[in-house]
Write a protein that holds these residues in place. Structure first.
Motif, PDB file in Angstrom:
ATOM      1  N   LEU A 242      78.160  58.925  48.417  1.00 39.90           N
ATOM      2  CA  LEU A 242      79.296  59.698  47.911  1.00 39.90           C
ATOM      3  C   LEU A 242      78.897  60.553  46.704  1.00 39.90           C
ATOM      4  O   LEU A 242      79.350  61.687  46.559  1.00 39.90           O
ATOM      5  N   ILE A 243      78.032  60.000  45.865  1.00 42.64           N
ATOM      6  CA  ILE A 243      77.567  60.795  44.717  1.00 42.64           C
ATOM      7  C   ILE A 243      76.768  61.997  45.222  1.00 42.64           C
ATOM      8  O   ILE A 243      76.933  63.114  44.736  1.00 42.64           O
ATOM      9  N   ALA A 244      75.934  61.755  46.241  1.00 42.68           N
ATOM     10  CA  ALA A 244      75.136  62.849  46.809  1.00 42.68           C
ATOM     11  C   ALA A 244      76.043  63.930  47.402  1.00 42.68           C
ATOM     12  O   ALA A 244      75.689  65.109  47.424  1.00 42.68           O
ATOM     13  N   LEU A 245      77.209  63.516  47.873  1.00 43.87           N
ATOM     14  CA  LEU A 245      78.152  64.479  48.449  1.00 43.87           C
ATOM     15  C   LEU A 245      78.920  65.241  47.370  1.00 43.87           C
ATOM     16  O   LEU A 245      79.746  66.092  47.680  1.00 43.87           O
ATOM     17  N   GLY A 246      78.671  64.900  46.132  1.00 43.84           N
ATOM     18  CA  GLY A 246      79.277  65.655  45.054  1.00 43.84           C
ATOM     19  C   GLY A 246      80.548  65.045  44.475  1.00 43.84           C
ATOM     20  O   GLY A 246      81.219  65.666  43.658  1.00 43.84           O
TER      21      GLY A 246
ATOM     22  N   ALA B  18      84.565  55.642  42.881  1.00 45.21           N
ATOM     23  CA  ALA B  18      85.155  54.327  42.639  1.00 45.21           C
ATOM     24  C   ALA B  18      86.439  54.166  43.455  1.00 45.21           C
ATOM     25  O   ALA B  18      86.669  53.132  44.098  1.00 45.21           O
ATOM     26  N   ASN B  19      87.232  55.218  43.455  1.00 47.23           N
ATOM     27  CA  ASN B  19      88.492  55.192  44.190  1.00 47.23           C
ATOM     28  C   ASN B  19      88.251  55.047  45.699  1.00 47.23           C
ATOM     29  O   ASN B  19      88.894  54.244  46.374  1.00 47.23           O
ATOM     30  N   SER B  20      87.284  55.797  46.213  1.00 51.79           N
ATOM     31  CA  SER B  20      86.978  55.741  47.647  1.00 51.79           C
ATOM     32  C   SER B  20      86.505  54.354  48.071  1.00 51.79           C
ATOM     33  O   SER B  20      86.769  53.911  49.182  1.00 51.79           O
TER      34      SER B  20
ATOM     35  N   SER C  45      87.258  51.594  46.499  1.00 51.56           N
ATOM     36  CA  SER C  45      88.200  50.590  45.985  1.00 51.56           C
ATOM     37  C   SER C  45      87.534  49.629  45.004  1.00 51.56           C
ATOM     38  O   SER C  45      87.681  48.412  45.080  1.00 51.56           O
ATOM     39  N   ILE C  46      86.752  50.196  44.104  1.00 59.16           N
ATOM     40  CA  ILE C  46      86.156  49.393  43.040  1.00 59.16           C
ATOM     41  C   ILE C  46      86.433  50.083  41.716  1.00 59.16           C
ATOM     42  O   ILE C  46      86.811  51.256  41.685  1.00 59.16           O
ATOM     43  N   SER C  47      86.235  49.338  40.632  1.00 62.40           N
ATOM     44  CA  SER C  47      86.450  49.947  39.326  1.00 62.40           C
ATOM     45  C   SER C  47      85.239  50.823  38.986  1.00 62.40           C
ATOM     46  O   SER C  47      84.161  50.672  39.559  1.00 62.40           O
ATOM     47  N   GLU C  48      85.445  51.702  38.034  1.00 62.39           N
ATOM     48  CA  GLU C  48      84.313  52.550  37.615  1.00 62.39           C
ATOM     49  C   GLU C  48      83.211  51.714  36.966  1.00 62.39           C
ATOM     50  O   GLU C  48      82.040  52.067  37.034  1.00 62.39           O
ATOM     51  N   HIS C  49      83.613  50.593  36.343  1.00 64.75           N
ATOM     52  CA  HIS C  49      82.603  49.702  35.761  1.00 64.75           C
ATOM     53  C   HIS C  49      81.716  49.110  36.841  1.00 64.75           C
ATOM     54  O   HIS C  49      80.502  49.055  36.711  1.00 64.75           O
ATOM     55  N   THR C  50      82.380  48.629  37.907  1.00 64.30           N
ATOM     56  CA  THR C  50      81.611  48.049  39.006  1.00 64.30           C
ATOM     57  C   THR C  50      80.672  49.113  39.580  1.00 64.30           C
ATOM     58  O   THR C  50      79.513  48.837  39.874  1.00 64.30           O
ATOM     59  N   LEU C  51      81.180  50.310  39.700  1.00 65.92           N
ATOM     60  CA  LEU C  51      80.354  51.408  40.202  1.00 65.92           C
ATOM     61  C   LEU C  51      79.135  51.625  39.310  1.00 65.92           C
ATOM     62  O   LEU C  51      78.024  51.836  39.792  1.00 65.92           O
TER      63      LEU C  51
END
Lengths: 239, 212
Positions: free
Chosen positions: A187-191, A198-200, A202-208
């Motif tokens: 997903l990061i590679a997709l921009g 994180a939303n996609s 379903s995890i927190s940004e911390h977990t990410l």
């Protein structure tokens, strides 16, 4: 100013090398990039075997081995069995032997400042990755503040490569990405930005952040962009 | 005061070390009923104590153990990956910039300031060694304590309900959080820094004299 692109090139070369000389040339390239006196990787076995590469002079290496300085080198004493990075200033140089060792090292072209990263490998393997320079405390503190974390990661990448050349060592577990890490990197590679990833998932940004931090380490990269590039070039993610 | 001791140095502080392992037995076996191994001397140890971890220990004025916690880098064997890996979504946490913090223990009569003091020590480690995150396993009771001392982790995963809930948390370092726990602990940041420097060295004067 350390150029990130150059740093990533050096790590690419280190990662793809199949010869011990590749470790040596990486130390030279890193020293030049960071504009410091020395970069040294030093493997010390519990059996007392040593292997090293780096930019110290041959004369100093010879002298070190001949005199068996492993016994009194405060850097070895202060790092062995530990896992926190060590600024040489913080070590105990108070003994006469240590002081004599230091002045001799300096005479052989070793700088007065050092930052050593101890690395605990598998089965009791131990190594040190050292950056060394000749400068005042303020400059060195700033250098560590700026580059310390990168140097910790780079030291581990050296050790990972060195372990590949040791057939008797149990290899480290394969550095494959877990499915969640693959999802995140894709997903990061997709921009997507971090919040969207994180939303996609379903995890927190911390977990990410932890996924990214771990993926980065497994991929031998220093930052997220670099990690994504590596994951793509290895075919671990497809976009 | 806070002490930072690797496993191989614990024998230098026998009272503190014995107190830590017996207080751990008291907390994890007697009070929490966890299935941990307590030996004939009443000391609780697990396989991670054998890996020469770094302990942060609160030493009371009389030299006894007041509380402690244990650190290992996630590049090696760690509990979050080996025992609780299913709680982090199947991705092993692995980085020299993430350390695991486990066996957070408080002596039975230790006040809340001890928990804050330990977190303060954790902050010193992060700042001093360039560590980005701590991760660790904790139970319901610790949730309250972390909240009370103002050092609340991000939860990466949980299992169980109510009193039995076990979670994996993630802490990062911010100057504000550090100031908060320092205030809760009643310890000045300067004093905390001094203890850290005492443990890991301050740099002797000799260093500044360049050898010819």
């Amino acid at each position: 100013m350390v150029k990130r692109a150059r740093l990533e090139n050096i790590l690419e070369d280190l990662d793809s090398t199949t010869k011990l000389e590749g470790l040596q040339s990486a130390t030279v390239a890193l020293r030049d990039l960071y504009q410091i006196h020395h970069i040294v990787y030093h493997w010390v076995d519990s059996a007392g075997d040593q292997y090293g590469c780096g930019t110290y002079s041959d004369a100093w290496r010879q002298r070190y081995l001949e005199q068996n300085y492993l016994r009194i080198d405060p850097v070895i004493q202060g790092c062995y069995q530990r896992f926190h990075p060590v600024d040489w200033k913080r070590l105990d140089w108070s003994s006469k032997a240590a002081r004599a060792f230091l002045s001799e090292a300096i005479a052989y072209g070793v700088g007065n400042q050092g930052y050593s990263v101890p690395i605990r490998g598998p089965n009791g393997q131990f190594a040190l990755f050292t950056s060394n320079h000749d400068c005042d405390d303020a400059y060195w503190n700033q250098f560590i503040e700026t580059h310390g974390r990168d140097l910790i990661l780079i030291g581990h990448y050296f050790n990972r490569k060195a372990l590949e050349f040791e057939p008797v060592r149990q290899p480290e577990p394969a550095q494959s990405l877990s499915p969640r890490e693959v999802d995140a990197m894709t997903l990061i590679a997709l921009g997507y930005n971090r919040a969207q990833v994180a939303n996609s998932l379903s995890i927190s940004e911390h977990t990410l952040r932890v996924y990214i931090e771990s993926a980065r380490f497994k991929l031998g990269a220093l930052n997220t962009t670099h990690a994504v590039a590596r994951a793509m070039s290895r075919g671990l993610i497809v976009v | 005061m806070l002490r930072y001791l690797y496993g191989h140095d614990l024998h230098l502080y026998p009272t503190l070390a014995t107190g830590m392992f017996t207080d751990r037995a008291d907390q994890f076996a007697a009070r929490l009923g966890w299935e941990v191994h307590v030996d004939a001397n009443g000391e609780e140890r697990d396989q991670y104590d054998a890996l020469d971890p770094l302990y942060v220990i609160w030493e009371r004025p009389d030299g006894r153990h007041g509380g402690s916690m244990r650190f290992l880098p996630t590049t090696g064997s760690v509990m979050v990956n080996e025992v609780f890996g299913h709680l982090t979504g199947g991705a092993p946490i692995q980085s020299p910039l993430i350390w695991e913090c486990t066996r957070f223990c408080l002596a039975r009569d230790a006040g809340p300031h001890v928990a804050a003091a330990l977190m303060l020590g954790g902050g010193e480690i992060m700042r001093g060694f360039g560590i980005r995150h701590f991760t660790g396993v904790f139970d319901r009771r610790m949730e309250r304590i972390y909240r009370a001392i103002g050092s609340w982790p991000e939860i990466l995963g949980s299992e169980g309900d109510g009193r039995d809930r076990i979670s994996i948390g993630l802490w990062d370092f911010t100057a504000e959080a550090q100031a908060r726990v320092a205030a809760r602990a009643g310890i000045s940041p300067d004093l905390s820094r001094l203890w850290f420097q005492r443990a890991f060295g301050t740099g002797p004067a000799i260093w500044h004299k360049r050898s010819a």
